[in-house]
Scaffold this active site. Structure first.
Site, PDB file in Angstrom:
ATOM      1  N   CYS A   1     -19.088   5.881 -18.287  1.00 38.06           N
ATOM      2  CA  CYS A   1     -17.995   6.845 -18.135  1.00 38.06           C
ATOM      3  C   CYS A   1     -18.447   8.295 -18.049  1.00 38.06           C
ATOM      4  O   CYS A   1     -17.956   9.061 -17.212  1.00 38.06           O
ATOM      5  CB  CYS A   1     -16.968   6.663 -19.249  1.00 38.06           C
ATOM      6  SG  CYS A   1     -17.502   7.164 -20.900  1.00 38.06           S
TER       7      CYS A   1
ATOM      8  N   HIS B   1     -14.435   7.971 -24.702  1.00 37.69           N
ATOM      9  CA  HIS B   1     -14.299   7.794 -23.256  1.00 37.69           C
ATOM     10  C   HIS B   1     -14.255   9.183 -22.637  1.00 37.69           C
ATOM     11  O   HIS B   1     -13.655  10.104 -23.199  1.00 37.69           O
ATOM     12  CB  HIS B   1     -13.049   6.998 -22.899  1.00 37.69           C
ATOM     13  CG  HIS B   1     -12.896   6.776 -21.425  1.00 37.69           C
ATOM     14  ND1 HIS B   1     -13.917   6.284 -20.645  1.00 37.69           N
ATOM     15  CD2 HIS B   1     -11.863   7.010 -20.575  1.00 37.69           C
ATOM     16  CE1 HIS B   1     -13.516   6.204 -19.392  1.00 37.69           C
ATOM     17  NE2 HIS B   1     -12.275   6.651 -19.315  1.00 37.69           N
TER      18      HIS B   1
ATOM     19  N   ASP C   1      -9.677  10.279 -13.647  1.00 32.41           N
ATOM     20  CA  ASP C   1     -10.717   9.447 -14.255  1.00 32.41           C
ATOM     21  C   ASP C   1     -11.384   8.567 -13.200  1.00 32.41           C
ATOM     22  O   ASP C   1     -10.752   7.658 -12.650  1.00 32.41           O
ATOM     23  CB  ASP C   1     -10.094   8.576 -15.346  1.00 32.41           C
ATOM     24  CG  ASP C   1     -11.140   7.887 -16.208  1.00 32.41           C
ATOM     25  OD1 ASP C   1     -12.327   7.915 -15.842  1.00 32.41           O
ATOM     26  OD2 ASP C   1     -10.764   7.312 -17.249  1.00 32.41           O
TER      27      ASP C   1
END
Length: 758
Positions: A279, A337, A362
Site C-alpha cells: 500500500c 493502510h 487509493d
C-alpha cells in the site's frame, strides 16, 4: 513554396522563460510545459509586415488522435479572433498580440483555458494560405489559477503538495508509529512521458480514446484513472501487488525508497508491471504522478485500518480456543493502510462547494469500483459527515476509519461465541507530513468525530442507515430486473443490460451466515441453521493489559508482561493461553511462533504479572518478511468457562540502528562523499548476502547497489561511497541495508546541494 519564399521565418517558444513562469522549469528548460489558465509567450517571425486590420493569423491547438471542438480537444483561434468556430466548441484558447511586437516580429500571448484537457498539444499557425507547425507543448493542471478545479490558495501548501520531491511516509502501528523518507522524484527525467503514457494505457482510453482525452480536463476523472493504473490488476499498470512472503522475480516492497526507480523501470521495460508493491508503495508512486500533473497530493496513513469485505461496517475477528484450528475471516484490520489525498473541487456533488477540498484516492487494489480496481475520489468532508451515498467509494473508506469490531471465540465443536465488541478499535492517528517540515500531522479529526462522543455514534448510525437504504434500493432493482428477464423470456421483449449482479445462492448463504455472526451474544455452529441464544456475560471481572519490559528490538529477545487484575471479591482460577504469531501488516497471520498455556490464581485486589519472552531464535525467520508480532492472551475462568477474556498486543520490532552521513560538502556536478555504518546486533549469527542500495532524486541518476562482505556477530561495517549530484537544493539521500537476517533497514539524510560556482 521554398524556404526563401515562405511567409514564416521562424518561431521561438521560449521554453526556459515560459517554464519558469509556469513553475515547470524543474521538469525541463528545453521542452515547453505550461499550466492551463495562464498565458505563455511565443515569438513568430514573418517575411512580410503583419497588420491585424489587414491580415488574419489563424492558430490551431489540438490533442489526441481524434480532436474535435465539441470535446475541447481542438481549438481554433487567432489574431484577430475572427475565426469561424463550431457552435458547440468548448475550452477555446485565446491569443493576444503583445505590445512588444513589430511588423515582422509577432510576440504572441497564448492562453489555454482553465478547463483544457491536460496532455501533449500540437500548435499550428496559418497566414496567407500557408500553414506551419509552431511546435508541441504539454499542458498541466494549475493550482495557482483560481479558475482551475485544483486551485489551492496557500502558496506554502502548493510548494509542499505539488513542488516538493521529498516526503515522509508513516508506518508501524498506532502505538509505535515509524517514519521513513520517500523520494517522489516527480520532476526527474522522462516523468512527463511516463505520466502521459500512464494516461494513454488506461482501459477507458482503449475503449474510447476521444472521450478519454476530452475527460482529462477533469481532475476527478484523471484521479480515478491514475488510481487504476498504478496497480496492475486490470491493465498494464505500474506495480504488481504482493502480500505474501516470497518475492521471487522482483523486489520486496520494503526495498523501495522512492517512486522514480519504479516508474522508470516500468517505462523502460515496455509498460510491464514492476514487482512488487504494497500500500505505501502504491500511494507513494501515485502521489508522484499526481504532483507531476499539477494536482496537489499528499500521502496519508490510517492506523488500525479496517477492510470491510462485506460492506456492513462490522469487522469480525476470530480467535481459536486452545487446540482448535483458527478460522479465517473475510474482514481484516491492517496495522496501517496508506492512501493519498488529492485536492480538488467537487461540483459534481454540490454547487456550494460543500465537498471541495481533500479527496481520498487509493491505488492499492482492494475492491472494485465500477468494475475496475480503483478507489475514490472520496471527499474527506463526506466521510466525516457519513454521506455514504455520494461518489466515489465512500462506504469503503468510511469503514476503514469507523467500522465496529466483534471478536468471536471458535470452540472445538465449531460454535462461535461473541466475547468482545468494540466501537473504537479502527481509525487512529491518521497521519501525513506537515507543510514545510518533517513533523507528523495528525488529521484524524478531519475524518471522524472523537471516539466515544455522541456525535461520532450519530454519524455512524446515519452512514449505516444510508448504506442500508442503498442495499434495499439495489435489491428492489434486482427484483425489477428479474421480472423484466421473465418478460423477455416469454414475450421476447428487449431489456437494457445493467452491471448489477443478482446474488448467487452461495453469496446469499454467506450473507445470512454473516448476519447471524453479527448478532452479539449469539453462538452459532458450523453446518447447522439453528441459533442457540446464550446469555451475554456481565462486564469482565478481569482486566488485562500488556506492557513492554524493554523496547522490542529486532535482533534481541522480546520481553513483555501481561498484567491481570480481578474486580471480584473471590479468588479466580484462570487458564491463560498465550500465543505469538508473525503477522503481515494487512492483518493476516504468516506463522505461529509459540504458544503456551498456564494455570494461574488471581486474587482479589491484587495484580498478577505473567512474564512473556519471545527469543530472537524463535521469531527471526518467521519475521523476515512480516511486520509485527501479534501477542494474544485468551483467559478462561475455570469455574465459569463461558467467561472468557481477551487481550491483544501488536508488537512492531525496532530495526537495528544504521548511520548515514555526508563527509564532504555537496555541489552540482562535483563528487560528494558519504559514509554508512552498521553493526551486527546478533551475538550468535553472521549476516550474509549483505547489500547496500543508495537512492535519491537529484543526487544519483539510478539506484546504486553495492555488494558487501559478511558481517560477523557484534562486528561493525563501515562503507565509504561517493556520488555526483546533478540538481541543486535540499535533497534526500536514502541508504537501504539488506541481508539474510534483516530486511531493508533504512537511513536517510538531507543533502544541501549548492551550485558548482560557489
Amino acid at each position: 513554396m521554398t524556404d526563401s519564399e515562405s511567409v514564416f521565418k521562424g518561431v521561438d517558444l521560449h521554453p526556459k522563460n515560459n517554464n519558469f513562469l509556469h513553475h515547470t522549469s524543474e521538469i525541463s528548460v528545453d521542452q515547453l510545459i505550461v499550466r492551463r489558465g495562464q498565458p505563455f509567450k511565443l515569438t513568430l517571425n514573418v517575411a512580410q509586415p503583419f497588420g491585424p486590420k489587414l491580415h488574419q493569423l489563424h492558430i490551431t491547438a489540438k490533442t489526441g488522435e481524434i480532436p474535435t471542438e465539441k470535446q475541447g480537444t481542438l481549438s481554433l483561434f487567432g489574431v484577430p479572433d475572427v475565426v469561424t468556430r463550431s457552435r458547440s466548441a468548448i475550452a477555446v484558447w485565446k491569443a493576444d498580440l503583445h505590445k512588444d511586437s513589430s511588423l515582422q516580429t509577432l510576440v504572441l500571448n497564448l492562453t489555454p483555458p482553465a478547463v483544457t484537457p491536460v496532455g501533449e498539444w500540437i500548435l499550428t499557425v496559418k497566414l496567407g494560405g500557408e500553414e506551419m507547425l509552431l511546435g508541441k507543448l504539454v499542458v498541466l493542471y494549475n493550482p495557482w489559477c483560481p479558475d482551475d478545479w485544483v486551485y489551492l490558495k496557500d502558496e506554502n501548501e502548493i510548494k509542499e503538495y505539488v513542488m516538493n520531491e521529498q516526503g515522509v511516509i508513516y508506518r508501524g502501528s498506532q502505538r509505535h508509529i515509524s517514519h521513513g523518507a520517500w523520494d517522489f522524484g516527480q520532476f526527474e527525467d522522462n516523468m512527463v512521458a511516463i505520466s502521459l503514457l500512464i494516461l494513454d494505457l488506461n482501459l477507458k482510453h482503449e475503449k474510447d480514446p476521444a472521450d478519454d482525452v476530452s475527460a482529462r480536463c477533469n481532475p476527478i476523472y484523471v484521479s480515478r484513472v491514475v488510481s487504476a493504473m498504478i496497480n496492475s490488476q486490470d491493465d498494464r499498470g505500474v506495480l504488481q501487488g504482493n502480500w505474501g512472503t516470497s518475492y521471487i522475480g522482483g523486489y520486496s516492497p520494503s526495498h523501495w525508497s522512492g517512486s522514480y526507480p519504479i516508474l522508470r523501470r516500468w517505462y523502460n521495460i515496455g509498460a510491464h508491471p514492476v514487482k512488487y508493491g504494497q500500500c505505501w508503495v502504491f500511494a507513494g508512486v501515485m502521489c508522484s504522478v499526481m504532483r507531476l500533473l499539477g494536482i496537489p497530493c499528499r500521502v496519508v496513513t490510517n492506523f488500525s485500518s479496517a477492510h470491510d469485505n462485506n460492506a456492513n461496517l462490522i469487522i469480525d475477528e476470530y480467535h481459536a480456543d486452545y487446540g482448535v484450528a483458527p478460522k479465517a475471516s473475510h474482514d481484516s484490520i491492517w496495522n496501517y493502510h496508506v492512501w493519498v489525498e488529492a485536492w480538488m473541487r467537487r461540483p459534481d456533488l454540490s454547487e456550494d462547494g460543500a465537498f471541495d477540498g481533500w479527496q481520498v484516492v487509493d491505488p492499492t487494489p482492494q475492491e472494485k469500483s465500477d468494475g475496475i480496481f480503483c478507489c475514490g475520489p472520496a471527499p474527506v468532508k463526506a466521510i466525516l459527515k457519513g454521506e455514504t451515498d455520494l461518489k466515489y467509494d465512500i462506504p469503503f473508506v468510511f469503514a476503514e476509519v469507523n467500522a465496529d469490531c466483534i471478536d468471536w471465540l471458535v470452540k472445538a465443536d465449531g460454535s462461535k461465541l461473541n466475547i468482545y465488541s468494540e466501537t473504537a478499535r479502527v481509525g487512529h492517528n491518521i497521519s501525513t507530513k506537515s507543510v514545510g517540515s518533517k513533523k507528523r500531522l495528525n488529521i484524524t479529526d478531519s475524518y471522524k468525530y472523537r471516539e466515544g462522543t455522541e456525535k461520532e455514534r450519530k454519524v455512524f448510525d446515519y452512514a449505516q442507515s444510508k448504506m442500508d437504504d442503498d442495499e434495499e434500493k439495489n435489491e428492489d432493482e434486482d427484483e425489477i430486473e428479474e421480472g423484466e428477464d421473465d418478460d423477455e423470456t416469454e414475450d421476447n421483449v428487449a431489456v437494457e443490460e445493467t452491471d448489477d449482479a443478482i446474488p448467487s445462492d452461495e453469496e446469499e448463504d454467506d450473507e445470512s451466515e454473516e448476519e447471524e455472526e453479527n448478532e452479539a451474544g449469539n453462538e452459532t455452529s458450523d453446518g447447522t441453521d439453528a441459533e442457540t441464544p446464550i446469555c451475554i456475560p456481565p462486564p469482565p471481572p478481569v482486566t488485562m493489559q500488556f506492557e513492554e519490559v524493554s523496547p522490542p528490538r529486532n535482533g534481541k529477545d522480546v520481553r513483555l508482561k501481561l498484567l491481570l487484575r480481578s474486580e471480584s471479591s473471590s479468588v479466580r482460577s484462570l487458564s491463560v493461553n498465550i500465543s505469538v504469531q508473525a503477522m503481515t501488516y494487512n492483518g493476516f497471520p504468516a506463522a505461529s511462533i509459540q504458544t503456551e498455556v498456564k494455570d494461574k490464581i488471581l486474587r482479589p485486589g491484587k495484580d498478577l504479572s505473567i512474564r512473556i519472552r519471545v527469543p530472537f531464535s524463535a521469531y527471526h525467520k518467521p519475521m523476515l518478511d512480516c511486520d509485527s508480532l501479534k501477542v494474544s492472551a485468551l483467559v478462561t475462568d475455570k469455574e465459569r468457562p463461558d467467561n472468557t477474556y481477551l487481550a491483544v498486543d501488536d508488537v512492531v520490532l525496532i530495526d537495528p540502528p544504521i548511520s548515514l552521513k555526508m563527509t564532504s560538502s555537496a555541489k552540482v556536478n562535483r563528487a560528494t562523499r558519504g559514509e554508512v555504518i552498521f553493526m551486527n546486533p546478533v551475538v550468535t549469527e553472521t549476516l550474509t548476502n549483505c547489500t547496500l542500495t543508495l537512492s535519491g532524486s537529484g543526487l544519483v541518476k539510478e539506484e546504486v547497489e553495492v555488494k558487501l562482505p559478511d558481517i560477523k556477530p557484534n562486528n561493525r561495517l563501515r562503507v565509504n561511497f561517493s556520488f555526483v549530484p546533478y540538481k541543486r537544493g535540499k535533497r534526500t539521500l536514502v541508504a537501504d541495508f539488506d541481508c539474510s537476517t534483516f530486511r531493508n533497514i533504512k537511513a536517510s539524510c538531507t543533502v544541501n546541494v549548492r551550485p558548482s560556482r560557489f
